[in-house]
Enzyme design. Structure first.
Site, short mmCIF file in Angstrom:
data_model
loop_
_atom_site.label_atom_id
_atom_site.label_comp_id
_atom_site.label_asym_id
_atom_site.label_seq_id
_atom_site.Cartn_x
_atom_site.Cartn_y
_atom_site.Cartn_z
N ASP A 209 0.95 -1.29 0.01
CA ASP A 209 -0.03 0.14 0.09
C ASP A 209 1.04 1.40 0.05
OD1 ASP A 209 -2.83 0.90 0.36
OD2 ASP A 209 -1.83 2.28 1.57
N1 LIG Z 1 3.23 4.04 -12.27
C1 LIG Z 1 3.14 4.41 -10.75
N2 LIG Z 1 2.02 4.31 -10.14
C2 LIG Z 1 2.30 4.76 -8.84
C3 LIG Z 1 3.30 5.75 -8.64
N3 LIG Z 1 3.03 6.09 -7.22
C4 LIG Z 1 1.90 5.58 -6.96
N4 LIG Z 1 1.53 4.68 -7.82
C5 LIG Z 1 0.26 3.98 -7.94
C6 LIG Z 1 0.88 2.54 -7.35
C7 LIG Z 1 -0.70 2.06 -6.65
O1 LIG Z 1 -1.31 1.41 -7.89
C8 LIG Z 1 -1.24 3.38 -6.32
C9 LIG Z 1 -1.42 3.29 -4.73
O2 LIG Z 1 -2.57 2.90 -4.28
P1 LIG Z 1 -2.81 1.47 -3.50
O3 LIG Z 1 -1.46 1.59 -2.93
O4 LIG Z 1 -4.00 1.79 -2.87
O5 LIG Z 1 -2.76 0.46 -4.58
P2 LIG Z 1 -4.18 0.20 -5.78
O6 LIG Z 1 -5.40 0.79 -5.10
O7 LIG Z 1 -3.60 0.71 -7.13
O8 LIG Z 1 -4.22 -1.38 -5.81
P3 LIG Z 1 -4.33 -2.42 -4.46
O9 LIG Z 1 -4.98 -1.51 -3.40
O10 LIG Z 1 -2.99 -2.77 -4.36
O11 LIG Z 1 -5.11 -3.59 -5.17
O12 LIG Z 1 -0.75 4.50 -6.88
C10 LIG Z 1 4.30 6.15 -9.41
O13 LIG Z 1 5.34 6.90 -9.28
N5 LIG Z 1 4.11 5.46 -10.69
#
Ligand SMILES: Nc1nc2c(ncn2[C@H]2C[C@H](O)[C@@H](COP(=O)(O)OP(=O)(O)OP(=O)(O)O)O2)c(=O)[nH]1
Length: 208
Positions: free
Chosen positions: A76
């Site tokens: 996260d």
């Molecule tokens: N490509 C890219 N993505 C980033 C960067 N900084 C943050 N992110 C993305 C990674 C994660 O997909 C998102 C952070 O949100 P979370 O940690 O809640 O994950 P997310 O909701 O995407 O998926 P998940 O909860 O793990 O199923 O932001 C960056 O510098 N580059």
């Protein structure tokens, strides 16, 4: 041994694939607000680590039914600016507000990690940790910021910026681990895998 990524993040999947891992993706669907609400005054690192663990634990039963030997990894990421923890903006107005706080300054991009080991279909060991990377932000002009927000990219990522995407034009530098900023710290994950008795190189896809 199976590597299961408990994340919907295309960024995390991309980091792992480029680093020699072809994970199975099992999206946790965890209610992050509910997990955060269940914690008592967590520090930023405690918050992202607890969320990472909740995501990994949420998919464990599914994984153990289909893989007797596996490691399950949850992550996260959040941006801490002046002590305020920020996730994904979701809306253009929020992204605009975030950049008004970030531009020309710096923040800490924190990524929590949880690694669970499954042996003989049972959860046996776990390791958790977080990594904080200082990100120094540039100063996009109003025209540049409007164009960036209009792409939609900053709305779906923690901190309303990407290091490896269009946001890279507006990141002056970082102090820490770039993979952690993108979404999963490779060196930290390597150490957490070692803590549960797994060497990351044994999980690499064959090179030919
Ligand atoms: N490509 C890219 N993505 C980033 C960067 N900084 C943050 N992110 C993305 C990674 C994660 O997909 C998102 C952070 O949100 P979370 O940690 O809640 O994950 P997310 O909701 O995407 O998926 P998940 O909860 O793990 O199923 O932001 C960056 O510098 N580059």
């Amino acid at each position: 041994m199976h590597f299961v990524l408990a994340s919907a993040s295309p960024a995390r999947l991309g980091v792992l694939r480029a680093a020699g891992i072809e994970p199975s993706v099992v999206v946790s669907g965890v209610d992050e607000d509910a997990v955060a609400a269940s914690l008592t005054d967590p520090s930023p690192s405690e918050l992202v680590t607890a969320l990472a663990l909740a995501k990994a634990e949420a998919v464990l039963a599914t994984v153990a039914r289909t893989h007797t030997e596996a490691v399950v990894v949850g992550c996260d990421s959040m941006l801490s600016i002046g002590g305020e923890m920020m996730g994904k903006p979701g809306e253009p107005e929020i992204a605009q507000k975030r950049w008004a706080q970030m531009a020309g300054g710096s923040g800490e991009l924190l990524t929590g990690h949880a690694v669970l080991r499954v042996e003989n279909g049972e959860r046996t060991r776990q390791a958790t940790g977080s990594h904080a990377t200082t990100v120094r932000f540039g100063e996009p002009s109003p025209h540049e910021l409007a164009a960036y927000i209009a792409t939609g990219e900053p709305l779906a990522v923690a901190g309303a910026f990407t290091l490896d995407g269009r946001g890279g034009w507006f990141v002056e530098g970082i102090d820490g681990d770039p993979s952690s900023v993108i979404g999963i710290s490779l060196p930290l994950t390597r150490r957490l895998l070692a803590e549960v008795g797994v060497s990351v190189v044994d999980l690499w896809t064959p090179t030919r």
